[in-house]
Design an enzyme around this catalytic site. Structure first.
Site, short mmCIF file in Angstrom:
data_model
loop_
_atom_site.label_atom_id
_atom_site.label_comp_id
_atom_site.label_asym_id
_atom_site.label_seq_id
_atom_site.Cartn_x
_atom_site.Cartn_y
_atom_site.Cartn_z
N TRP A 1 0.90 -1.16 0.00
CA TRP A 1 0.00 0.00 0.00
C TRP A 1 0.93 1.20 0.00
O TRP A 1 1.57 1.50 1.00
CB TRP A 1 -0.87 -0.04 1.26
CG TRP A 1 -1.95 1.00 1.32
CD1 TRP A 1 -3.19 0.95 0.75
CD2 TRP A 1 -1.90 2.24 2.05
NE1 TRP A 1 -3.90 2.07 1.06
CE2 TRP A 1 -3.14 2.88 1.85
CE3 TRP A 1 -0.94 2.88 2.82
CZ2 TRP A 1 -3.45 4.12 2.40
CZ3 TRP A 1 -1.24 4.11 3.38
CH2 TRP A 1 -2.49 4.72 3.17
N GLU B 1 -21.68 6.50 11.86
CA GLU B 1 -21.25 5.20 11.36
C GLU B 1 -21.93 4.87 10.03
O GLU B 1 -21.29 4.37 9.10
CB GLU B 1 -21.53 4.11 12.41
CG GLU B 1 -21.13 2.71 12.02
CD GLU B 1 -19.65 2.53 11.69
OE1 GLU B 1 -18.86 3.45 11.92
OE2 GLU B 1 -19.30 1.45 11.16
#
Ligand code: M6R
Length: 616
Positions: free
Chosen positions: A76, A489
């Site tokens: 990454w 959320e």
């Protein structure tokens, strides 16, 4: 972020490395590579830009690379673009040292210049190449063995790393070291495995060593030797991991995220049952496993919760629940802010850190900051043996099992119930809750898994709704109190996997600026589980509807008056309102999931994200 795997044994290493890397691909995935050594031969290095399947194709599923000793990496990108050149493994010019690395070397520029003065040249933009060449430099300059050369490098570099290297002069051996970046080592039947995360090697062994911070190890066939920074041997305990390999597979679901959404009833039940016990005819919280006593809870003056992302959102729920039940002041902080803003802590402030991975760099730093001030830290953490689990004073171990999808669902839900349980224990210790009320709350909490099953049974309706809105540009989630925390959320779930812009707003705050963004057809999702706030949020929904918004409302069965205002209503079973987040979040997870699927996106591995964020 990146993932690393290593293997020494009688089998061919490359297929084991590729298999392990496939279990880690969720951590980072813009390129991958491996280095395998056959006896005394020089290692063969193969790299590929893109997904792991490209590396698998290039190596004929590993069959084209021979040898029983190897290291692999999924990257990454942090330093330098995703490219074959920047992909790991990296090596010294004469192939004396070949290695892979997870983490960040902060002072790599300074070290690179130092090495350039000693005639080293660099072919990549990575910090890893610098670290590998620094090991090579010390190895040759001081004519020491691998452990001493690595130790000298560890003293010189700043940052975080889990590093695995092979030395030309030491065939059949891998040397590893770590600081603030996870690494596990497993052995079985004369073979030795190493990885940055347990699922990568779980198929081969559940017998695991956790290498400590600032420690090194030498991996031989079926044998591991650990060393401290002075090069002295240290003993480690072999730990048996309970997770089974199947838990890290998709089990018939199209995506890990859907599988993990469906696992929520089971893992919630496991987490609740681990600390809620029968005492006579009643239920009570048993703090033994967590390690905190009722006396210690009684002395807590206030609480600071530090966490990141979804874990931070559970902290927002906890704030409402703890303050309401225990009457103890709670402050919730983003861990990335907490570590730098010199927070004021009282001697009796209990700091709670929340983390699924137990390796999030900012949360770990918040824990260390609190401990350095002399405060006690309680960790709500999912990964056994993770840095946060090991460094906290008290540990509430959530039992979500391995969570593979980058978007958290089941770990988030377990963190929520852990927060409720701590709130109840604290309320009892503070004399705010009698045994009868404790029993009532815990009994209701134990009914949450069945209620979640019921919501999951009705998911097709949400799939239909999601397909209608798969092309929207903006979504707003609004709610008050605990409902606002749920909105945070819901909004994150949508944006991280669907790439649709979305925001969560405290419903009453929208009219102070953001309402100007509402136009014809903007999707606004209102969450209304708190009876005392129902009418207030409905009023805020009416305000946006009159500006053209399409309204979806999430509430409990019985609140059917919502249909007078909302264009689409979603009902969840009734529960004690302190626990509402556990139910209302389920349809929001499903909406995020279905929208991502209908947009044809990679649900489990969204772009730019990594499962475990081990850098700042
Ligand atoms: O491992 P942690 O719980 O510490 O991770 C914290 C966040 O990175 C994590 O919750 C992130 O926000 C998730 N991708 C959200 O789905």
């Amino acid at each position: 972020m990146c993932g690393i795997v290593g293997f020494v044994g009688k089998k061919q290493a490359a297929p084991v490395l590729l298999d392990g890397l496939s279990k880690l691909e969720y951590r980072g995935y813009d390129s991958a590579g491996l280095a395998v050594r056959n006896g005394e031969d020089e290692p063969v290095i193969v790299k590929a830009k893109g997904r792991l399947k490209d590396l698998a194709e290039k190596t004929d599923e590993g069959k084209a690379v021979f040898g029983g000793c190897g290291i692999g990496h999924t990257r990454w990108a942090t330093h330098g673009e995703p490219s074959e050149n920047n992909a790991h493994p990296h090596c010294s010019d004469d192939m004396n040292v070949v290695g892979v690395h997870n983490g960040i070397i902060e002072n790599y520029q300074e070290l690179k210049e130092k090495l350039q003065h000693h005639d080293y040249t660099f072919y990549s933009q990575t910090d890893t190449e610098v670290a590998i060449k620094l090991i090579d430099y010390y190895y040759k300059k001081y004519q020491v063995g691998p452990i001493d050369a690595i130790a000298k490098t560890m003293v010189r570099v700043r940052g975080s790393y889990a590093i695995a290297v092979m030395f030309k002069d030491y065939p059949g051996q891998i040397y590893v070291a770590r600081k603030d970046s996870p690494m596990v080592i497993g052995i079985k039947d004369g073979q030795t495995y190493m990885a940055s995360d347990v699922p990568a090697i779980l198929k081969y062994t559940n017998q695991i060593y956790y290498i400590g911070n600032l420690e090194m190890a030498r991996l031989d066939e079926g044998k591991v030797t650990f060393f401290n920074l002075d090069g002295d041997e240290v003993e480690k305990e072999l730990v048996t991991i309970d997770w089974d390999a199947e838990a890290a597979e998709k089990g018939g679901y199209e995506h890990f995220m859907m599988k993990e959404i469906h696992e929520q009833p089971k893992v919630l039940e496991d987490t609740i049952n681990s600390v809620v016990k029968k005492s006579g005819k009643s239920l009570e919280v048993d703090l033994t496993e967590i390690g905190i006593t009722e006396e210690e809870l009684k002395n807590v003056s206030d609480i600071v919760i530090a966490a990141c992302g979804s874990a931070y959102h559970t902290g927002m729920v906890d704030q409402y629940v703890i303050e309401d039940l225990a009457k103890v002041p709670v402050r919730v902080e983003l861990a990335s802010e907490f570590r730098y803003r010199k927070p004021l802590l009282n001697p009796n402030t209990l700091v709670i850190v929340v983390s699924q991975s137990g390796e999030t760099a900012d949360t770990l730093a918040a824990l260390r900051e609190a401990k350095s001030r002399g405060n006690k830290v309680l960790a709500i953490v999912n990964v056994v043996g993770s840095s946060i689990a090991r460094e906290a004073d008290y540990v509430f171990q959530t039992l979500a099992g391995p969570e593979i999808s980058v978007a958290t669902t089941k770990a988030y839900s377990c963190q929520l119930v852990a927060g409720y349980i701590l709130a109840i224990a604290l309320a009892k210790a503070k004399g705010q809750l009698d045994e009868k009320k404790e029993n009532e709350l815990l009994t209701e909490m134990r009914s949450l898994p069945a209620k979640i099953e019921k919501i999951l049974d009705e998911k097709e309706r949400l799939q239909w709704f999601a397909s209608k809105f798969s092309n929207v540009h903006d979504v707003f989630y609004i709610g008050r109190g605990i409902d606002y925390a749920i909105c945070l959320e819901g909004s994150l779930k949508l944006k991280e996997i669907s790439y649709i812009h979305s925001e969560a707003y405290a419903a009453g705050e929208l009219k102070h600026g953001t309402i100007s963004l509402i136009e014809d057809g903007t999707l606004v999702i209102g969450v209304l589980t708190q009876s005392g706030l129902f009418e207030k949020t409905v009023s805020n929904m009416v305000e946006v509807k009159s500006r053209g918004a399409y309204l979806c409302g999430v509430t409990s069965y019985g609140n059917y008056s919502l249909e007078d205002t909302a264009d689409f209503s979603i009902y969840v079973p009734k529960t004690d309102e302190h626990f509402a987040a556990s139910l209302a979040v389920i349809p929001l997870q499903l909406i995020g999931y279905y929208i991502s699927v209908s947009r044809g996106l990679d649900v489990d591995k969204p772009r730019n994200l990594a499962k475990s964020v081990t850098v700042e």
